[in-house]
Design an enzyme around this catalytic site. Structure first.
Site, PDB file in Angstrom:
ATOM      1  N   HIS A 160       0.835  -1.216   0.000  1.00 56.82           N
ATOM      2  CA  HIS A 160       0.000   0.000   0.000  1.00 56.82           C
ATOM      3  C   HIS A 160       0.866   1.261   0.000  1.00 56.82           C
ATOM      4  CE1 HIS A 160      -3.304  -2.722   1.327  1.00 56.82           C
ATOM      5  NE2 HIS A 160      -2.330  -3.278   2.033  1.00 56.82           N
ATOM      6  N   SER A 281      14.839  21.924 -16.200  1.00 55.49           N
ATOM      7  CA  SER A 281      13.645  22.719 -16.455  1.00 55.49           C
ATOM      8  C   SER A 281      14.039  24.021 -17.124  1.00 55.49           C
ATOM      9  CB  SER A 281      12.932  22.997 -15.139  1.00 55.49           C
ATOM     10  OG  SER A 281      12.138  24.156 -15.245  1.00 55.49           O
ATOM     11  N   LYS A 287      16.075  22.175 -11.044  1.00 56.12           N
ATOM     12  CA  LYS A 287      15.427  20.903 -11.361  1.00 56.12           C
ATOM     13  C   LYS A 287      16.305  19.890 -12.089  1.00 56.12           C
ATOM     14  CE  LYS A 287      11.192  20.297 -11.595  1.00 56.12           C
ATOM     15  NZ  LYS A 287      10.341  19.374 -10.874  1.00 56.12           N
ATOM     16  N   GLU A 294       9.927   8.489 -16.737  1.00 62.92           N
ATOM     17  CA  GLU A 294       8.551   8.967 -16.955  1.00 62.92           C
ATOM     18  C   GLU A 294       8.072   8.663 -18.370  1.00 62.92           C
ATOM     19  OE1 GLU A 294       7.899  13.114 -15.211  1.00 62.92           O
ATOM     20  OE2 GLU A 294      10.054  12.840 -15.011  1.00 62.92           O
TER      21      GLU A 294
END
Ligand code: ARG
Length: 470
Positions: A160, A281, A287, A294
């Site tokens: 979980h 970024s 970043k 992804e």
């Protein structure tokens, strides 16, 4: 009528094809990548026709020679395909006839584009499957190397997405080794059913000529020949099966990617992607994003889409060939390309990733991941497991209130809070619930104990060595 004159099937037509229809009907943009399989298939077919006396040996030789030259010309970029020839099969036949005249027109004896395209796609997919399996093996080797150096790297295991019990990074990675091994196996299954030769099915009802289908299969390296001519031209199960297997592989990669994205966050900080495998970024100077993971996660959707495309395409089609089936290639090629590209980037992304054992160890130390081990300790002291579970639950609640950890409690406190006798809480209790011991103690086959994991790694290496010998 000038366009019409050029059509290979133009005999019964009195009107030229509408321009819109011509481009709508054409699949050359997509299927031209089957040129090699198409030519190899035609070479085998012509050879067999010559051997069987259906065309003369010298005609067969002339066709084979010209096809080899066309293949070389295509590979050298000297051939332009035309959309008025509809697909790769008619393009190549047209080029052949342009080069050797009447003899070229004999190639299509005892053959239809329906069995020809089924053959080409199967040949293509057989190669694609082997190439993907090779990339899966590369990824497995990378995973096993990383695992080998982390059999003692303690990290939290989750259910979980809540901390559950301590495991090691090696053990976690070996879960993916299992998934990828099953994937290779699934592809072997799919390969077996793809490796069946459909040429000779004709348009749908075989042929009146005395062809030798076994000979064509032998020339092209197929293990078997399709049993039924209708099925031979209308079966695309192998493509559906492949995209299903590819979807499961992508599903596995997407789960791994999700974990890598989480692990790369400041909150987890378990890993850091190499600069070469991350991007920044355009506005936020600080970043560093795990884009590769992804994107692989995102591309999983494409491959699932390809599977649904093929299932929907085939659903309810009457026997035998239907033009709908021309649409199969775009989805199949996309699944192959997407999967190959994801696998190519995955292994070096993992191989260059920095692992942070300190962060993993620290995370495993919070969240009472040793609670089960404390319960197991009490069981060894004679308590039934259900009672031990409850006693430890009480201690966890007590710790949460005090912002302490189980190992911070004195034995007196443990006895008092649980109401159990002091004899249940020996001096060895602290060693028993240390994270290292919690992991070590789980030494059964398939468990995270370092020794068990080392043996699992050896077994995996052995199985992979056998795959390489195939
Ligand atoms: N381009 C077609 C395909 O990809 C080849 C078979 C066409 N056969 C036919 N009778 N129209 O499916």
């Amino acid at each position: 009528m000038t366009t019409l004159d050029k059509k290979l099937w133009g005999g019964r037509f009195s009107k030229a094809t509408d321009r819109l229809v011509e481009s709508f009907n054409s699949s050359i943009e997509v299927d031209q990548r089957l040129y090699r399989q198409d030519i190899q298939g035609s070479i085998a077919h012509a050879t067999m026709l010559g051997e069987a006396g259906i065309i003369s040996l010298s005609e067969a030789e002339a066709i084979v020679k010209a096809l080899r030259e066309i293949l070389a010309d295509i590979e050298a970029g000297r051939v332009e395909f035309s959309s008025s020839e509809e697909d790769i099969h008619m393009n190549i036949e047209t080029i052949l006839t342009r080069r050797i005249g009447e003899t070229g027109k004999r190639l299509h004896t005892a053959r239809s584009r329906n069995d020809q395209v089924a053959l080409d796609v199967r040949m293509y997919l057989k190669e694609a499957i082997r190439s993907i399996q090779g990339k899966l093996v590369d990824l497995l080797s990378t995973l096993l190397s990383i695992a080998e150096s982390h059999t003692g790297t303690v990290m939290p295991g989750y259910t979980h997405l809540q901390k559950a019990q301590p495991i090691t990074l090696a053990h976690h990675l070996l879960a993916y080794v299992q998934m990828l091994e099953r994937d290779i196996d699934r592809l072997n299954d799919c390969y077996r059913r793809t490796d069946v030769m459909p040429l000779g099915s004709g348009a749908l009802a075989g042929t009146t000529f005395p062809i030798n289908r076994q000979r064509v299969a032998e020339l092209l390296g197929f293990s078997a020949v399709t049993e039924n001519s209708l099925d031979g031209v209308s079966d695309r199960d192998f493509a559906v099966e492949f995209t299903a297997a590819a979807s499961i592989i992508m599903l596995h990669l997407s789960r791994f990617c999700e974990e890598l994205v989480l692990w790369s966050s400041d909150e987890f900080g378990f890993v850091e992607m190499d600069d070469a495998f991350s991007t920044g970024s355009s506005i936020m100077p600080q970043k560093k994003n795990p884009d590769v993971a992804e994107l692989v996660r995102g591309k999983t959707g494409r491959v699932f889409g390809d599977l649904i495309t093929l299932l929907t395409l085939m659903k309810g089609l009457p026997l035998a060939y239907n033009k709908d089936m021309q649409e199969d290639k775009e989805a199949l090629f996309d699944a192959v390309d997407t999967l190959e590209r994801c696998l190519e980037v995955f292994a070096p992304m993992l191989g260059s990733m920095r692992v942070r054992p300190d962060r993993m160890r620290r995370a495993a130390g919070r969240g009472f991941t040793n609670a089960t081990d404390l319960a197991d300790y009490l069981v060894r002291k004679g308590l039934p497991f259900r009672s031990a579970h409850e006693a430890v639950g009480i201690l966890v609640a007590y710790c949460i209130g005090q912002e302490r950890m189980l190992e911070d409690l004195t034995r007196e406190e443990m006895a008092r809070e649980t109401g159990l006798g002091f004899e249940y809480f020996g001096e060895d209790i602290y060693v028993s619930i240390s994270l290292e011991r919690c992991v070590e103690a789980r030494g059964t086959w398939g468990g995270p104990g370092p020794e068990a994991v080392s043996q699992a790694i050896s077994r995996a290496r052995e199985r992979i060595a056998q795959l390489n010998r195939l």
